[in-house]
Write a protein that holds these residues in place. Structure first.
Motif, PDB file in Angstrom:
ATOM      1  N   GLY A 100       3.808   7.860  14.523  1.00 22.61           N
ATOM      2  CA  GLY A 100       3.496   9.276  14.365  1.00 22.61           C
ATOM      3  C   GLY A 100       3.070   9.657  12.964  1.00 22.61           C
ATOM      4  O   GLY A 100       2.664  10.792  12.726  1.00 22.61           O
ATOM      5  N   LEU A 101       3.175   8.706  12.016  1.00 23.57           N
ATOM      6  CA  LEU A 101       2.767   8.927  10.631  1.00 23.57           C
ATOM      7  C   LEU A 101       1.745   7.873  10.236  1.00 23.57           C
ATOM      8  O   LEU A 101       1.611   6.830  10.896  1.00 23.57           O
ATOM      9  CB  LEU A 101       3.978   8.851   9.690  1.00 23.57           C
ATOM     10  CG  LEU A 101       5.102   9.865   9.937  1.00 23.57           C
ATOM     11  CD1 LEU A 101       6.345   9.467   9.155  1.00 23.57           C
ATOM     12  CD2 LEU A 101       4.655  11.267   9.546  1.00 23.57           C
ATOM     13  N   ASP A 102       1.040   8.115   9.145  1.00 23.56           N
ATOM     14  CA  ASP A 102       0.064   7.158   8.648  1.00 23.56           C
ATOM     15  C   ASP A 102       0.808   5.980   8.009  1.00 23.56           C
ATOM     16  O   ASP A 102       1.527   6.157   7.015  1.00 23.56           O
ATOM     17  CB  ASP A 102      -0.855   7.835   7.630  1.00 23.56           C
ATOM     18  CG  ASP A 102      -2.006   6.930   7.205  1.00 23.56           C
ATOM     19  OD1 ASP A 102      -2.064   5.777   7.682  1.00 23.56           O
ATOM     20  OD2 ASP A 102      -2.837   7.371   6.396  1.00 23.56           O
ATOM     21  N   ASN A 103       0.640   4.795   8.581  1.00 23.08           N
ATOM     22  CA  ASN A 103       1.354   3.622   8.082  1.00 23.08           C
ATOM     23  C   ASN A 103       0.979   3.300   6.634  1.00 23.08           C
ATOM     24  O   ASN A 103       1.822   2.886   5.828  1.00 23.08           O
ATOM     25  CB  ASN A 103       1.067   2.417   8.979  1.00 23.08           C
ATOM     26  CG  ASN A 103       1.993   1.251   8.705  1.00 23.08           C
ATOM     27  OD1 ASN A 103       3.198   1.341   8.879  1.00 23.08           O
ATOM     28  ND2 ASN A 103       1.417   0.154   8.244  1.00 23.08           N
ATOM     29  N   ARG A 104      -0.287   3.504   6.288  1.00 16.52           N
ATOM     30  CA  ARG A 104      -0.724   3.244   4.913  1.00 16.52           C
ATOM     31  C   ARG A 104      -0.065   4.202   3.927  1.00 16.52           C
ATOM     32  O   ARG A 104       0.213   3.830   2.788  1.00 16.52           O
ATOM     33  CB  ARG A 104      -2.249   3.362   4.827  1.00 16.52           C
ATOM     34  CG  ARG A 104      -3.003   2.299   5.631  1.00 16.52           C
ATOM     35  CD  ARG A 104      -4.476   2.597   5.697  1.00 16.52           C
ATOM     36  NE  ARG A 104      -4.732   3.861   6.371  1.00 16.52           N
ATOM     37  CZ  ARG A 104      -5.945   4.370   6.555  1.00 16.52           C
ATOM     38  NH1 ARG A 104      -7.007   3.740   6.099  1.00 16.52           N
ATOM     39  NH2 ARG A 104      -6.104   5.523   7.178  1.00 16.52           N
ATOM     40  N   ARG A 105       0.186   5.431   4.391  1.00 10.22           N
ATOM     41  CA  ARG A 105       0.853   6.410   3.529  1.00 10.22           C
ATOM     42  C   ARG A 105       2.295   5.997   3.254  1.00 10.22           C
ATOM     43  O   ARG A 105       2.820   6.179   2.160  1.00 10.22           O
ATOM     44  CB  ARG A 105       0.814   7.779   4.207  1.00 10.22           C
ATOM     45  CG  ARG A 105       1.054   8.951   3.279  1.00 10.22           C
ATOM     46  CD  ARG A 105      -0.134   9.172   2.380  1.00 10.22           C
ATOM     47  NE  ARG A 105       0.102  10.230   1.403  1.00 10.22           N
ATOM     48  CZ  ARG A 105      -0.721  10.516   0.416  1.00 10.22           C
ATOM     49  NH1 ARG A 105      -1.815   9.800   0.252  1.00 10.22           N
ATOM     50  NH2 ARG A 105      -0.452  11.489  -0.433  1.00 10.22           N
ATOM     51  N   VAL A 106       2.961   5.448   4.271  1.00 14.05           N
ATOM     52  CA  VAL A 106       4.343   4.990   4.100  1.00 14.05           C
ATOM     53  C   VAL A 106       4.398   3.827   3.117  1.00 14.05           C
ATOM     54  O   VAL A 106       5.298   3.752   2.268  1.00 14.05           O
ATOM     55  CB  VAL A 106       4.936   4.589   5.465  1.00 14.05           C
ATOM     56  CG1 VAL A 106       6.317   3.971   5.296  1.00 14.05           C
ATOM     57  CG2 VAL A 106       5.015   5.804   6.390  1.00 14.05           C
ATOM     58  N   ILE A 107       3.428   2.915   3.196  1.00 16.59           N
ATOM     59  CA  ILE A 107       3.366   1.789   2.252  1.00 16.59           C
ATOM     60  C   ILE A 107       3.172   2.297   0.829  1.00 16.59           C
ATOM     61  O   ILE A 107       3.837   1.845  -0.115  1.00 16.59           O
ATOM     62  CB  ILE A 107       2.229   0.828   2.651  1.00 16.59           C
ATOM     63  CG1 ILE A 107       2.525   0.204   4.020  1.00 16.59           C
ATOM     64  CG2 ILE A 107       2.047  -0.257   1.599  1.00 16.59           C
ATOM     65  CD1 ILE A 107       1.391  -0.638   4.557  1.00 16.59           C
TER      66      ILE A 107
END
Length: 455
Positions: A330-337
């Motif tokens: 549900g979130l941008d995986n790249r943003r979490v990284i």
């Protein structure tokens, strides 16, 4: 000797035209989307040469002050959420495209709308896919028995246009546009040319008669409305009906709207008797439990013209593999990284040795920078196993140097959080002047850097 007309080709994915066929579209890169189209333009030249200007008729131009009026009131659908998505209701003379996967409930939705509008006047339902008896079975299950709902299985666009002109219904539903044919064309139903030309007929009919027309469209396996992109350019409003993520919940989202905000959503629940609108969204995206848990943080996002409260969750555990994993739902995986790297550098947490799983509760999918601060707080809370009070909310974008950047519509976001019982909100220092003194019962804590979070 008349010059031989060369074939024309058009990409169904992006709508670009080409002089020859190709397996891969040069513009959008999609495969097997280019089809031959028929050139239907006529009237510019005839056997005697170019058409003379005196043979043409045009509409007398008017001043903008004489055409701007509120004489046409919007038609209410009976669903307050759907009216909001449409910008306040159905605009007379508008052309609306509704797309969705098979079985998601598009036909059920339009039949519910027809049921609510039938009290105001006649409703014309054109069905090219189902027979009248099949629609009758669904109507019986939904309790629809109004004499003002007229059914027809007509598939020719010219005949439907004439039917609309004669009956002058309140609203018209065409299910689906892929089954409609223009009699003057030799192409099969559902081809690029038929979709474009049939939709053009309905656009002209809607503007001429001031009767709003709803077109139901199929969704391809890529998640796009089947047919050329030019179809979306023709209509006034494009609505996507989604349902696979929410099980028996359905989301209607506006991706184009000439009469309202883009991005507004309406949530429906599929029940035995049809569709029921969901007015209390908090029970979908926020856990009703008041118990404080580590890694759970509240925030708000903008969906069109309004804010929605969401719950960001994170789970940080010791990695069992050589390389730590970063997964987001549900979130941008790249943003979490990116945010995990910022946390490790500026807050000194050894996240490179831990797996991070981030999730947006309720199945909602959002890609908005304003959730950065909430994601950061949830990761730190889970790593330190330190619960965050349920009365605390986080708003803000996080930069690569750890600074907390301003976000838009900050007052609407805080108002939404206050409405669910939030008593303290961490927000960017750059937004402090906009909301200073607006929420006297809520503690607003402006911060400039992640190090000021105090977690």
């Amino acid at each position: 000797m008349a010059k031989k007309q060369l074939p024309q080709y058009q990409c169904k994915a992006c709508g670009d035209s080409f002089s020859r066929w190709a397996g891969k579209c040069p513009s959008c890169g999609e495969w097997n989307q280019i089809e031959e189209v028929t050139n239907t333009s006529q009237g510019r030249f005839d056997s005697h040469g170019p058409t003379k200007p005196r043979d043409r008729k045009y509409t007398e131009p008017k001043s903008i002050g004489s055409v701007v009026s509120d004489s046409h009131s919007r038609i209410h659908t009976g669903f307050t959420e759907l009216d909001l998505v449409l910008g306040g209701g159905i605009v007379p003379g508008s052309l609306v495209l509704v797309g969705g996967e098979p079985g998601v409930g598009k036909s059920t939705l339009v039949l519910e709308i027809a049921k609510n509008i039938a009290d105001q006047g006649k409703v014309l339902y054109i069905s090219g896919e189902e027979s009248a008896s099949q629609i009758g079975l669904r109507a019986k299950r939904m309790g629809v028995s109004s004499e003002n709902i007229l059914l027809s299985s007509e598939v020719y666009a010219e005949n439907i246009s004439q039917m609309i002109s004669d009956l002058q219904p309140k609203v018209v539903f065409i299910d689906s546009i892929q089954t409609i044919l223009k009699e003057s064309l030799v192409n099969q139903a559902g081809t690029v040319t038929q979709l474009r030309e049939s939709s053009q007929v309905f656009l002209e009919t809607a503007k001429r008669t001031s009767v709003p027309i709803f077109l139901i469209g199929h969704i391809t396996k890529e998640g796009q409305i089947a047919g050329p992109k030019v179809l979306e350019h023709l209509v006034d409003t494009v609505l996507y009906f989604e349902g696979d993520r929410f099980n028996y919940y359905r989301i209607l989202r506006a991706v184009k709207n000439r009469f309202g905000a883009v991005g507004d959503t309406a949530i429906f629940e599929m029940v035995l008797g049809g569709l029921k609108q969901v007015l209390d969204r908090h029970r979908l995206f926020i856990s009703p439990e008041t118990e404080e848990r580590s890694g759970s943080v509240l925030s708000s996002v903008m969906e069109g013209s309004r804010a929605i409260s969401v719950e960001v969750q994170a789970l940080v555990t010791k990695s069992s593999f050589g390389q730590a994993r970063r997964m987001a739902e549900g979130l941008d995986n790249r943003r979490v990284i990116l945010l995990s790297a910022v946390i490790e550098k500026y807050l000194g947490l050894p996240l490179s040795e831990s797996d991070i799983f981030s999730n947006l509760a309720g199945g909602l999918s959002v890609d908005e920078p304003s959730l950065d601060l909430a994601i950061t707080a949830s990761i730190v809370s889970s790593f330190r196993d330190k619960p965050i009070p349920r009365e605390t909310g986080y708003l803000g974008e996080v930069g690569l140097s750890g600074e907390v950047r301003s976000v838009g519509q900050i007052s609407l976001r805080i108002k939404e959080l206050v409405g669910i019982g939030i008593s303290q909100v961490f927000l960017p220092h750059g937004n402090w002047k906009e909301v200073e003194g607006m929420f006297p019962s809520t503690k607003l804590t402006p911060i400039k850097h992640l190090q000021e979070l105090g977690l």
